[in-house]
Design an enzyme around this catalytic site. Sequence first.
Site, PDB file in Angstrom:
ATOM      1  N   ASN A   1       0.858  -1.192   0.000  1.00  0.00           N
ATOM      2  CA  ASN A   1       0.000   0.000   0.000  1.00  0.00           C
ATOM      3  C   ASN A   1       0.890   1.237   0.000  1.00  0.00           C
ATOM      4  O   ASN A   1       2.120   1.136  -0.037  1.00  0.00           O
ATOM      5  CB  ASN A   1      -0.948  -0.023   1.206  1.00  0.00           C
ATOM      6  CG  ASN A   1      -0.182  -0.088   2.501  1.00  0.00           C
ATOM      7  OD1 ASN A   1       0.563   0.835   2.832  1.00  0.00           O
ATOM      8  ND2 ASN A   1      -0.309  -1.186   3.222  1.00  0.00           N
TER       9      ASN A   1
ATOM     10  N   ASP B   1      -4.535  -6.395   5.121  1.00  0.00           N
ATOM     11  CA  ASP B   1      -5.559  -7.195   5.797  1.00  0.00           C
ATOM     12  C   ASP B   1      -5.553  -8.645   5.325  1.00  0.00           C
ATOM     13  O   ASP B   1      -5.943  -9.539   6.054  1.00  0.00           O
ATOM     14  CB  ASP B   1      -6.944  -6.576   5.539  1.00  0.00           C
ATOM     15  CG  ASP B   1      -7.103  -5.242   6.268  1.00  0.00           C
ATOM     16  OD1 ASP B   1      -6.582  -5.147   7.399  1.00  0.00           O
ATOM     17  OD2 ASP B   1      -7.701  -4.311   5.716  1.00  0.00           O
TER      18      ASP B   1
ATOM     19  N   PRO C   1      -3.313 -11.786  10.619  1.00  0.00           N
ATOM     20  CA  PRO C   1      -3.647 -11.475  12.013  1.00  0.00           C
ATOM     21  C   PRO C   1      -3.747  -9.968  12.207  1.00  0.00           C
ATOM     22  O   PRO C   1      -3.017  -9.206  11.568  1.00  0.00           O
ATOM     23  CB  PRO C   1      -2.470 -12.045  12.806  1.00  0.00           C
ATOM     24  CG  PRO C   1      -1.369 -12.243  11.824  1.00  0.00           C
ATOM     25  CD  PRO C   1      -1.993 -12.397  10.470  1.00  0.00           C
TER      26      PRO C   1
ATOM     27  N   ILE D   1      -2.658  -7.235  14.306  1.00  0.00           N
ATOM     28  CA  ILE D   1      -1.586  -7.123  15.294  1.00  0.00           C
ATOM     29  C   ILE D   1      -2.048  -6.274  16.480  1.00  0.00           C
ATOM     30  O   ILE D   1      -1.905  -6.666  17.647  1.00  0.00           O
ATOM     31  CB  ILE D   1      -0.315  -6.515  14.653  1.00  0.00           C
ATOM     32  CG1 ILE D   1       0.099  -7.355  13.437  1.00  0.00           C
ATOM     33  CG2 ILE D   1       0.822  -6.431  15.666  1.00  0.00           C
ATOM     34  CD1 ILE D   1       1.142  -6.701  12.544  1.00  0.00           C
TER      35      ILE D   1
ATOM     36  N   PHE E   1      -3.625   3.701  14.772  1.00  0.00           N
ATOM     37  CA  PHE E   1      -3.739   4.736  13.740  1.00  0.00           C
ATOM     38  C   PHE E   1      -4.791   4.275  12.739  1.00  0.00           C
ATOM     39  O   PHE E   1      -4.935   3.084  12.512  1.00  0.00           O
ATOM     40  CB  PHE E   1      -2.404   4.931  13.009  1.00  0.00           C
ATOM     41  CG  PHE E   1      -1.546   5.982  13.652  1.00  0.00           C
ATOM     42  CD1 PHE E   1      -0.913   5.732  14.852  1.00  0.00           C
ATOM     43  CD2 PHE E   1      -1.380   7.228  13.049  1.00  0.00           C
ATOM     44  CE1 PHE E   1      -0.125   6.696  15.459  1.00  0.00           C
ATOM     45  CE2 PHE E   1      -0.600   8.202  13.641  1.00  0.00           C
ATOM     46  CZ  PHE E   1       0.025   7.938  14.847  1.00  0.00           C
TER      47      PHE E   1
ATOM     48  N   LYS F   1     -11.106  -2.310  18.093  1.00  0.00           N
ATOM     49  CA  LYS F   1      -9.758  -2.806  18.418  1.00  0.00           C
ATOM     50  C   LYS F   1      -9.528  -2.796  19.927  1.00  0.00           C
ATOM     51  O   LYS F   1      -8.496  -3.263  20.395  1.00  0.00           O
ATOM     52  CB  LYS F   1      -8.692  -1.946  17.737  1.00  0.00           C
ATOM     53  CG  LYS F   1      -8.904  -1.797  16.237  1.00  0.00           C
ATOM     54  CD  LYS F   1      -7.817  -2.434  15.432  1.00  0.00           C
ATOM     55  CE  LYS F   1      -8.152  -2.359  13.957  1.00  0.00           C
ATOM     56  NZ  LYS F   1      -7.275  -3.098  13.105  1.00  0.00           N
TER      57      LYS F   1
HETATM   58  N1  CTP Z   1      -3.615  -3.040  12.214  1.00  0.00           N
HETATM   59  C1  CTP Z   1      -2.874  -4.109  12.651  1.00  0.00           C
HETATM   60  N2  CTP Z   1      -2.961  -5.310  12.020  1.00  0.00           N
HETATM   61  C2  CTP Z   1      -3.764  -5.476  10.961  1.00  0.00           C
HETATM   62  C3  CTP Z   1      -4.521  -4.375  10.484  1.00  0.00           C
HETATM   63  C4  CTP Z   1      -4.418  -3.174  11.138  1.00  0.00           C
HETATM   64  O1  CTP Z   1      -2.134  -3.960  13.625  1.00  0.00           O
HETATM   65  N3  CTP Z   1      -3.836  -6.658  10.364  1.00  0.00           N
HETATM   66  C5  CTP Z   1      -3.512  -1.770  12.959  1.00  0.00           C
HETATM   67  C6  CTP Z   1      -2.864  -0.624  12.203  1.00  0.00           C
HETATM   68  O2  CTP Z   1      -1.478  -0.571  12.464  1.00  0.00           O
HETATM   69  C7  CTP Z   1      -3.584   0.586  12.756  1.00  0.00           C
HETATM   70  C8  CTP Z   1      -4.976   0.068  13.083  1.00  0.00           C
HETATM   71  O3  CTP Z   1      -4.838  -1.339  13.207  1.00  0.00           O
HETATM   72  O4  CTP Z   1      -3.033   1.028  13.956  1.00  0.00           O
HETATM   73  C9  CTP Z   1      -6.022   0.409  12.076  1.00  0.00           C
HETATM   74  O5  CTP Z   1      -5.595  -0.025  10.793  1.00  0.00           O
HETATM   75  P1  CTP Z   1      -6.615  -0.069   9.580  1.00  0.00           P
HETATM   76  O6  CTP Z   1      -5.954  -0.669   8.388  1.00  0.00           O
HETATM   77  O7  CTP Z   1      -7.233   1.262   9.441  1.00  0.00           O
HETATM   78  O8  CTP Z   1      -7.686  -1.049  10.225  1.00  0.00           O
HETATM   79  P2  CTP Z   1      -8.451  -2.267   9.696  1.00  0.00           P
HETATM   80  O9  CTP Z   1      -8.822  -3.068  10.885  1.00  0.00           O
HETATM   81  O10 CTP Z   1      -7.668  -2.964   8.648  1.00  0.00           O
HETATM   82  O11 CTP Z   1      -9.747  -1.612   9.105  1.00  0.00           O
HETATM   83  P3  CTP Z   1     -10.197  -1.313   7.599  1.00  0.00           P
HETATM   84  O12 CTP Z   1     -11.261  -2.282   7.335  1.00  0.00           O
HETATM   85  O13 CTP Z   1     -10.654   0.113   7.630  1.00  0.00           O
HETATM   86  O14 CTP Z   1      -8.982  -1.515   6.718  1.00  0.00           O
END
Ligand code: CTP
Length: 407
Positions: free
Chosen positions: A209, A279, A307, A309, A325, A343
């Site tokens: 990304n 994701d 996963p 994290i 974030f 979260k």
């Molecule tokens: N994050 C993470 N592990 C993942 C996805 C996200 O640790 N597999 C953490 C990111 O580092 C960030 C927060 O979760 O601090 C939000 O990330 P974001 O990509 O916006 O969240 P998602 O849960 O993936 O939601 P979305 O469906 O909007 O992508």
Amino acid sequence: MNLAGKQLLLGLTGSIACYKSAELTRLLTQAGVTVQVTMTEAATQFITPATMQALSGNPVYIRLCDTRIDSNMLHIDLSRRVDAIVIAPASADFIAKLAHGLCNDLLSTLVIARDCPLLVVPAMNSQMWQNSVTQRNIAQLHADGIMVLGPDTGLQACGEIGNGRMIEPETVYEEIIALFQPKKLAGQRVLITAGSTFEPIDPVRGITNRSSGKMGFALARAAAQAGARVHLISGLVTLFKTPWGTSRENVQTAQQMYDAVMESVYDTDIFISVAAVADWRAVQVSEHKIKKTAGQLPPPMYFIENPDILASVAALPAPPYCVGFAAESSELRMNGEAKRRRKNVPLLIGNLGPKTFGKDGNEVVLFDADGSTPLPRADKQSLARTLVDEIARRVLGSSTPLSSSGL
Ligand code: CTP
């Protein structure tokens, strides 16, 4: 806190590394610092006072008695008006003088007359540095509460390779910034993820990304400057330099980032998850490059979820203070708070991501149990300092809260 308005005395002593202090002066003056240069006679053999005067915009002083000064108490005048004194480069001879309290020229005299912090940046041949006399003198400086920065190892002016090179001007500059930062995270162990993950499809392709890593790196630097012990787990980034004062581990995939975080998290007080983690990942990574065949449809791709994290760390029995974030493309207020709750983290920092990817500026909103707080637009490094303050206030409790206001 930035450096604008600070007054620094930069002392140059006899070393070929004097040229690095020209660059240091430029960095400092650009940051709004008033730089007062003082040189020893030996330093003038390596760089001219005219150069240092032009770069600092101030007269350069060399001798104890200078008729340009009314009172002729230059050593007192100079040492009183500054917030810190930096000796860069500091020769073996000057370090010996400092260790023994000799004061037979302007610089050595004003240093003894100081009532401000003193930073010493050694520069010399590696044998001179390793000599037990120099090491004894350096130990004495440490014992006297003087900060010694460096030296570095590498190619020396004499052609030898070893320890003794003056550290780079950018590093001295970072140390000066750190000196003036309030140590709001002193003693805290901070773990930060930054950048994007890369999920391979075959040996030459993958999914990633647009995250640059700039915000995560800026936060790591700001946390270190605030006195924290910072470990940075970095995915793909457009920056190569490890932020000042941090340890860094590079990973590629979300699974690798998860494993690295889980290994370090038990030794962590604050976890800041800035990384843009994929994701999903490909169910199967092809061993060989996937070829296109004329007349055939593109190959189908199947994904499984990676996963989460941040959510996994927040769900630990004794989690560190977790900061998430979220880069949203719309509906920041609704999505930010929903994500914070999903979260289960006490603080989430949201922005309209695509607008800021790779840029130096950012505008964010803080989401916590008290509501949402927009922060003014700022460059990423200044914003990182504000965020460190906000995190420190929530973790450790301190004054000057930002007023919480709905969007
Ligand atoms: N994050 C993470 N592990 C993942 C996805 C996200 O640790 N597999 C953490 C990111 O580092 C960030 C927060 O979760 O601090 C939000 O990330 P974001 O990509 O916006 O969240 P998602 O849960 O993936 O939601 P979305 O469906 O909007 O992508």
